[in-house]
Design a protein around this motif. Structure first.
Motif: not given
Ligand SMILES: Cc1cc2nc3c(=O)[nH]c(=O)nc-3n(C[C@H](O)[C@H](O)[C@H](O)COP(=O)(O)OP(=O)(O)OC[C@H]3O[C@@H](n4cnc5c(N)ncnc54)[C@H](O)[C@@H]3O)c2cc1C
Length: 413
Positions: A16, A37-38, A45, A49-50, A80, A82, A130, A159, A277, A295, A298, A322, A324
């Motif tokens: 986002a 939402a958060e 993120r 975990s590190k 808030d 959706v 998460r 991790e 994701d 990351v 995304a 990627f 880790s």
């Molecule tokens: C603990 C952890 C460690 C990680 N380590 C690595 C790493 O070392 N290297 C790497 O490349 N990747 C890593 N990742 C993966 C990486 O963080 C994710 O791939 C990345 O954050 C995806 O981004 P995103 O915006 O798609 O989703 P997210 O970052 O998960 O964000 C999605 C957001 O949308 C919000 N949301 C969902 N539904 C709604 C709704 N209806 N209305 C409003 N908001 C909503 C959620 O609450 C969330 O905050 C890790 C992930 C985690 C959980």
């Protein structure tokens, strides 16, 4: 700023942020609204975990300060979420009752943790990771935990296993598959990686299922199909499920993720995009569709959609990569390997370094490295340029050496 409908982004994470920062950087000047939402500012993120985090002050993960959004007139609605998409009226509806019209809608809703389907998963002392809030809860639990059981030998589990070890706990990783990281890393590289974790002190049980978690309100034991493990903290990481419910309920095509085309537009409604994701998309390196959780993905997908909406369309072709960090092990992957690819393991110039070169039909398609960032970077550079690298090209030199030789040849030409 016009008063017309602009872009609405659902989700306040890495993807986002990438969309909205790119929109403004590209000169898009219609309204931009983000529903997150958060309650926290968009954050990264990977740090969660590190290391063990016990205080919010120690966890500075937000991507940019609040002023970034204010100065760019980005309407960031934290806390808030959706609850419905009205695609006929091109409007989103939020939990607080807000109805916001859109010209373009971007779904960046990420993924949720797959729940642990065994009795006792609801006991105190059982956690998944998460969010920032999960990280703080686990970090605090690690200050007293003596016996930690990690369920799931994936990236996040490994991790966390190493973090728990540095906190002085006894750590057991329980994995159902016959090896660690079975979806993400080749068998060839998994073996030395596992040896290194075991050498560091992690007990690894592969081919082992968890049957139940037991304790009087609080977890005390993990019952596996081999043995009963004492546990005062259980952390599970057994995969993620894309948050695609909104799209499904709105009648968009969904198949373990929102199905999008090569420009990341919903195949059902081209005014709606999905990134990060939650998106299932075509990619030149795979047959069919793929959903990536990283990351890099995304950020690059958010950038692509932001630029497209601002007037510069392109197809998504970024090289996946990627990383880790698992204790003293830095695992990095460039490219996409498939299980049938042939992997050649090559030692680096010092004992801790290793690379796995994955070949498909004799051509290099992916590179996995352990503690060898320079080789990873060389792999990314070469694979991004799509110049064919044959198995024979790597019968001796490293990719780093090959990249240098090719650059020198280009300069001479
Ligand atoms: C603990 C952890 C460690 C990680 N380590 C690595 C790493 O070392 N290297 C790497 O490349 N990747 C890593 N990742 C993966 C990486 O963080 C994710 O791939 C990345 O954050 C995806 O981004 P995103 O915006 O798609 O989703 P997210 O970052 O998960 O964000 C999605 C957001 O949308 C919000 N949301 C969902 N539904 C709604 C709704 N209806 N209305 C409003 N908001 C909503 C959620 O609450 C969330 O905050 C890790 C992930 C985690 C959980």
């Amino acid at each position: 700023m016009t008063s017309t409908a602009g872009v609405v982004v659902v989700g306040g994470g890495q993807a986002a942020f990438s969309v909205v920062s790119t929109l403004r950087a590209s000169g898009y000047d219609a309204p931009v609204t983000v529903f997150a939402a958060e309650p926290h500012l968009p954050y990264q993120r990977p740090p969660l975990s590190k290391a063990a985090h016990t205080e919010p002050d120690g966890l500075r993960v937000e991507l940019v300060p609040e002023s970034f959004y204010r100065e760019r007139n980005i309407d960031l609605r934290l806390g808030d979420h959706v609850v419905a998409l009205d695609t006929a009226a091109a409007t989103v509806v939020s939990r607080t009752g807000a109805r916001v019209p859109y010209a373009h809608l971007v779904l960046a809703t990420g993924a949720r943790n797959r729940p642990l389907p065994v009795p006792g998963a609801e006991l105190d002392g059982v956690h998944a990771l998460r969010s920032v809030d999960d990280a703080l809860t686990i970090g605090r639990a690690l200050t007293t935990a003596r016996d930690v059981v990690v369920v799931g030998g994936g990236f996040i589990g490994l991790e966390l296993a190493r973090v728990a070890l540095t906190r002085g706990a006894r750590v057991t990783v329980v994995e159902l598959a016959d090896r660690l990281l079975s979806r993400a890393v080749s068998r060839e590289l998994e073996l030395p990686l596992r040896e290194r974790h075991e050498h560091a002190g992690v007990r690894v049980l592969t081919g082992t299922g968890v049957r139940a978690l037991e304790g009087p309100g609080r977890v005390e034991r993990v019952v596996t199909d081999r043995e009963v493990l004492p546990a005062d903290l259980v952390v599970y990481g057994i995969g993620a499920i894309p948050r695609d419910d909104l799209a499904r309920e709105a009648g968009l095509a969904v198949d373990d993720g929102v199905v999008v085309d090569e420009q990341l537009r919903s195949v059902t409604d081209s005014r709606i995009s999905a990134v990060g994701d939650c998106a299932r998309h075509p990619h030149p390196n795979v047959e069919g569709l793929v959903r990536l959780e990283s990351v890099q993905n995304a950020i690059d997908q958010g950038t692509l959609v932001g630029r497209r909406i601002a007037g510069s369309p392109a197809s998504y072709e970024s090289l996946p990569w990627f990383w880790s960090d698992q204790g003293d092990l830095k695992l990095q992957i460039a490219g996409l390997r498939s299980p049938s690819d042939e992997v050649r393991l090559v030692p680096g110039d010092s004992p801790e370094r290793l690379a796995g070169y994955a070949f498909r039909d004799g051509l290099l398609v992916a590179v996995e490295t352990l503690n060898w960032p320079a080789e990873h970077l060389a792999a990314r550079r070469l694979l991004e340029r799509r110049t064919p690298i044959l198995a024979g090209d790597l019968a001796g030199p490293t990719l780093g050496a090959l990249a240098r030789a090719r650059r020198a040849a280009e300069v001479r030409a």
